[in-house]
Design an enzyme around this catalytic site. Structure first.
Site, short mmCIF file in Angstrom:
data_model
loop_
_atom_site.label_atom_id
_atom_site.label_comp_id
_atom_site.label_asym_id
_atom_site.label_seq_id
_atom_site.Cartn_x
_atom_site.Cartn_y
_atom_site.Cartn_z
N SER A 260 62.54 24.02 41.21
CA SER A 260 62.02 23.72 42.54
C SER A 260 63.01 24.20 43.58
O SER A 260 64.22 24.12 43.39
CB SER A 260 61.82 22.21 42.68
OG SER A 260 61.85 21.81 44.03
N ARG B 127 18.57 51.08 40.54
CA ARG B 127 20.01 50.88 40.86
C ARG B 127 20.08 49.96 42.06
O ARG B 127 19.41 50.22 43.08
CB ARG B 127 20.72 52.21 41.17
CG ARG B 127 22.24 52.02 41.45
CD ARG B 127 23.04 53.31 41.19
NE ARG B 127 22.55 53.88 39.94
CZ ARG B 127 22.04 55.11 39.82
NH1 ARG B 127 22.06 55.93 40.84
NH2 ARG B 127 21.57 55.51 38.65
#
Lengths: 454, 454, 454, 454
Positions: free
Chosen positions: A275, A314
């Protein structure tokens, strides 16, 4: 301009697989394979194939310029094919006529995506394999190690840590198996031409497609899958499922690594999980990454499934959205698998603390077992009431459930003859409970082996 | 290693805002602001501030190495703060002691995200503004241009194209307004220290926070928002809403640009929207990009909302997942806004074709209007039946609905006295219908102006 | 045929609000208001209004048959309007002509949804208000109660439980405020006629709309919002945000109620949270319900946002999907709010256990505080190294961090003069830490009051 | 209190399968099977089994009261088992002791869900089968019917309508096949006891589980799957995939049914797809329902996948959320399949209009074909440029592309010798193009037959 937090939560390798260079190279691999197969089939001149294939090398192209031009063109294939054609023409003007011959944008893009996905799957499988090895080891080592079983986030009963590991393992092993089964159905050559019929490739179309599939290591299908994405989606779903299963492991690790539980810890290494403000901390960063993936993957799948309604021959927007969502799912999964592979490779298991946590429950976690023994005499409802009362006394601080039950048995002439002190001790034995659970470890592993998943 | 298809569907500028260099610079801006404010408040030596701030320049750092180290550290801040401290120490060892003093990883990362998001919002607003200008123009120009109103994807009645444009405009204008309202509530300095209380900053904590907020152009809040993400999420939701509104416009454009409808076309430019296989095509690529964004954004929001359950004082996996999901939403939105800004800047509107498409409906789209006129005499149910019958005759090829109705009116002594030929002509006038709809354009614009959204 | 598990996770009242009877009544309320307003405006005969409104009572209709007919008709409004017309005709054939006059299916359905949503919001607000009262109380009572602050699911430092409660409170209070602000913008009368222009209502259209809005308690807008759903979506997003905030509270409760943590427990009541197999269990069922809602709500929002691309003047499939997704979000939110309102109304807070859990950390959670004191003398980096070393000794079992630090200070001539034993004791005082955090409680509450959210 | 719009978008039958009565009966079926198997195994008295099984009838219980009590209990099983025990005791106090013996809440609930899901799958398969029959028929009938192929929502080239139908069919057939393959892996008996080891069932546990599985028609697994949901999720994913495939069909139908396209229409029937305001409309309501399902299903799947991280031996909130999300997915899918089964059973195909729409394109849709023929002489790039120029002349209104190309060929001495008038006519023949595409129909059907999916 890589995304900072994608990289934070995955591996460079996974990101590179779907990166510019890798993807464009896969597109060029398609074009080279098309040229060779078309030349073999007599569709284009024999000399055109090596002329085209010879420049199908990503490093020859200004990738940045090509990607930049894709937006306006409405397709990544258009600027690449243009540049490829120009490049071929530098050396062989005649061959340049035959670049991309008979194919459409979607053919090269979908095929390239299948190719890079294949590599991503191999990488994913490698890490899943490591996880399976680690978990199988833990399942064996801790086959009979007592640990609390917890339901609805409350201590419930006593199981074995080996069984936990085996249950973590099973879905991962099954997903590895499922991914191997699915891959040949999902990773198919795309070759349909403008609208799916391979019309522009002439009568040799199928022969060309078969050669290309073989050459590229993809599956040949008789027809294109431009707007039929079901096979493709099955792969995505399975990857999301494995993210979910990895997330379950990660959540359990995170819960068991809590300071107050402290039964597990991820391996420590220089700087890993520290940390910036708190020098004593050792954060479960492997679990963190896998939990992030488990949170994210479902939304990717739902985005991908939402793209299935591709219009006519498409789609407009949906095919393109699918392309953009696809990589993220695999990169995320890879991040999770890789992070847990590290975390599990040297998981700290504190069997002593597991036992202390059991003991801290003052026997309450054996309440059901006690209930069953008493129910054999008094019936289930009466036994439940009796044990519930005894449990309340434990919670009120009157002692260990074993002692309270023992006194109840002694005081009750219906119970005394049938239930001995030894019976009671056995009910309250963490070791017995763990051994019983341990036997299930063998079942889980056997079941996986039977399936061929281990 | 940029993602190919993210770039295809957005702009380099938007991607760069959230890229490595920009993000790390924003983190360094936080550290510089913290140093200055802390020195002003007497928490750290006066000389430390310029020593620290002087090297808060992204170009001094090996960004790649820092991002690469973030995974193992479990945070991007840890390797950056480490490198920053080392860099400061090269020039001023004493000042190096005060780097990142009193802050936590999440402070610098969340603040950096707020800073880059602010820039992303400005860019987004620019394109939304362009869209609003274009649509206001179209709404005025085509205030009275007749066009088919279509419901459930079937020709319904006749409206004006100006009203369509005004209805496209309204949600975009409202979202611009909402984003401006939300930004100061959502873009807040994050400064809480290890667990949200600013404990390590001492009694001057609030003064420091206020100075930093002012300096960075963010909102000051009395308390940190480490695990209270509601204000942050409101911004994300609004961005997704604007994607949805852009998607609606895009869908309508795509539908009206279909070859068989041909009422609209996106502006053509060299290579824009062409096809690799079909030389005649002009694909609506702006609509394509915006539709892709509208498909994707909801899943980003759902991913972000799923990250809200951050545990205790800092989440494990969910905060990190939120970070990774955030940029994508804004990049996607920017892609959509930018693409439609171009598409709408010079939208081809074919008023003649709009009229032809109305005429091709043989009057059926005036059936409700006819029904109302007849209902005034016969009641709604009878009128509906009569007009439905007449409509069936049109569908069967017996002519234009106006002629059939006219004959019915002439033949029916109940109707003849009340309904003149002129009445009927008026009912079937596309111009009248469009003018009526055109009046609503003014209402829409007035409503937006009242709100201050235009 | 109610869904078993929706009911399990919500309240009957919430489900009923969106149920058949309530929804159809709201549709009939629209028809009655339309009739009255149209009669007042002279559009339909004065006598038609009471004739229509008089039968606008859900109990007069076969709701089951109407819903059953809706699928084939493609709209719920069509069979209802048909039945309503027939019913009016039984009493007044002339009035029957004017049923639904000038309105379209979407008008009545969207308006009905706004009406029932208004009721759902009132119910939700009631439970959120209860939660706010409970949390404000806890924040005051436990303003200075020490409890572990935990980051990344690891013990980090010491905060106050009151601050935790205040931080739980803030987002709920803000969402209550936001919902109140949003409601008048989102809950609008829908009245547009077939394609949004109110054409069939003639020149009095706006007057009719205004009267209807007033009568129904909804907001009047100059134009219809058939396919502009942004305002509607803002409400859904805010409801999802409050679910996220409730989920965060629930997760924290679940974590703090774990057997090994045992700092909190939900109120016990007969049968509440018991187990069918384990008599000793007391499951946190309020947290369970709220966590379920927090998991589910984001996906509802993403479904709703995905419905925004409604084509032209009325969508095909997307509008209908939105209708079907809407109720679930509100029902889910209500379930969560109601469950947590109960859980928080009498939350068991074990301050003693909170303190024990702090003590069990052997001072490690004061490491940052110690680090700061030492950093004032040695600089941050050296202090971090020193405290990290001391922390490692604690983890290795060499004692409490306070004692180890004390010895280090005594042994180090640089530190001894500056750091007294009292300094050290103060650093390691849980009470001091909690009092410091407690001061932030006041800030949080003040900020909420300033906003008007409390 | 059924949800109005769920019913609108699905079938009563599908909703009933997951309704109260059906679900509780499935739970009772579990209890009956458990009693019989336990008696056979000697775990409980022989007479207890019929005493318990004899009252395992949903109609004996106050379902409403049981569901109402489930919320507070935190489980649906607890009140049901309580009531069942009381009911058994009315007739046989001794047998009542053995109700639910050795099982846990999750055992009975998960098993019941598997049982009702099995029924839902059968219903779904029936409708999918109808769809497959209809589409196979259309594919054969219209094998050579020319229709526009459209890409990016623009007319592209000419294909056959039979090929469209075959491509619609393929994913549905594959999903039917996949669902049949998956079902035995996903629909498993759940029997684990309190924490997954079947501990309370004693040494006969596996024998009991095997008997129960056989009796209930579910798959036996050696171990419980309380928190391993991967197999269960695969089923959900496949159902979402089939929704996506149905949605693609629906979108194509909706597009082709647009007034301006008019190539397809859904079957008309009394009142089907009419409009409350517009008498001439015939809305594609089957497509509407399927599109709604395709929009909704992905979000259900993502909700379900988000529930996978179930903590330890039973999740808190996530398991329960999964239960609540599950039914909706299947009900939605059933709605879509059923609606499209009707729509496709008698789809109106207007081959004449299809041909007219091709002709309206003035030959542009044969541009690629022309380009290929010319490319054989001039190379691809030159051919593309030539045809692009010719196409521009068509768009400018200078005539049909065939005529323009013919003139170009005649004028160009390089082209004249190689390209005859007949060549050109052939290139521009819709019939030839459709016949070529028609051949692919056979390939698609053959591929499905090979897979066993047809």
């Amino acid at each position: 301009v890589a995304d900072v937090f994608e990289r934070f939560l995955s591996t460079s390798d996974a990101i590179d697989v779907f990166g510019e260079r890798s993807f464009v190279q896969a597109m060029l691999d398609f074009e080279a394979a098309l040229a060779h197969a078309s030349a073999d089939a007599g569709l284009i001149p024999v000399t055109a194939a090596p002329a085209i294939a010879g420049v199908c090398k990503a490093e020859l192209f200004d990738l940045d310029a090509i990607v930049a031009a894709s937006g306006n063109a409405g397709s990544l294939a258009i600027p690449l094919v243009k540049k490829l054609t120009e490049t071929v023409a530098l050396f062989n003007a005649d061959a340049a006529r035959y670049v991309h011959w008979g194919a459409t944008s979607q053919d090269v893009i979908d095929t390239a995506m299948a190719l890079v996905t294949q590599r991503a799957l191999t990488m994913l499988d490698d890490d899943l394999a490591k996880i399976c090895v680690s978990l199988t080891g833990i399942a064996h080592t801790h086959r009979d190690t007592p640990v609390l079983a917890r339901t609805l986030m409350q201590a419930a009963q006593v199981t074995s840590f080996g069984l936990k590991a085996a249950q973590w393992l099973a879905p991962i092993a099954r997903s590895r198996w499922a991914l191997r089964e699915l891959a040949p159905h999902s990773l198919c050559l795309q070759l349909g031409g403008a609208f799916g019929t391979r019309a522009a490739l002439g009568p040799q179309a199928d022969v060309i497609a078969q050669k290309m599939a073989t050459c590229l290591g993809l599956t040949y299908t008789r027809t294109a899958w431009h707007t039929q994405r079901d096979r493709w989606m099955r792969l995505a779903c399975e990857v999301a499922i494995v993210c979910g299963s990895l997330g379950k492991i990660a959540t359990d690790i995170a819960l068991m690594a809590q300071s107050e539980v402290a039964e597990l810890a991820e391996p420590s290494a220089d700087g890993r999980g520290s940390s910036s403000a708190m020098p004593h901390k050792r954060n479960p960063v492997g679990a963190m990454v896998a939990r992030a993936a488990a949170l994210r993957a479902p939304h990717r799948v739902s985005a991908l499934l939402s793209c299935m309604g591709q219009e006519h021959e498409r789609g407009l927007g949906n095919w393109q959205a699918e392309l953009a969502e696809w990589a993220g799912l695999f990169v995320t999964a890879q991040g999770a698998a890789s992070a847990l592979a590290v975390a599990l490779s040297d998981l700290n298991v504190d069997a002593k603390r597991m036992r202390e946590n059991i003991d801290a429950q003052s026997g309450l976690v054996f309440a059901e077992a006690a209930s069953i023994v008493i129910a054999n005499v008094l019936g289930k409802a009466a036994a439940h009431t009796l044990v519930e009362g005894a449990s309340r006394r434990v919670i009120a601080g009157e002692g260990h459930l074993r002692a309270i039950i023992r006194n109840v048995v002694i005081a009750d002439p219906k119970l005394t003859p049938s239930i001995s002190a030894e019976n009671i001790d056995n009910v309250f034995s963490a070791e017995s409970a763990a051994r019983f659970a341990g036997a299930t470890v063998d079942d889980v592993l056997a079941e996986l082996q039977m399936l061929g998943a281990l």
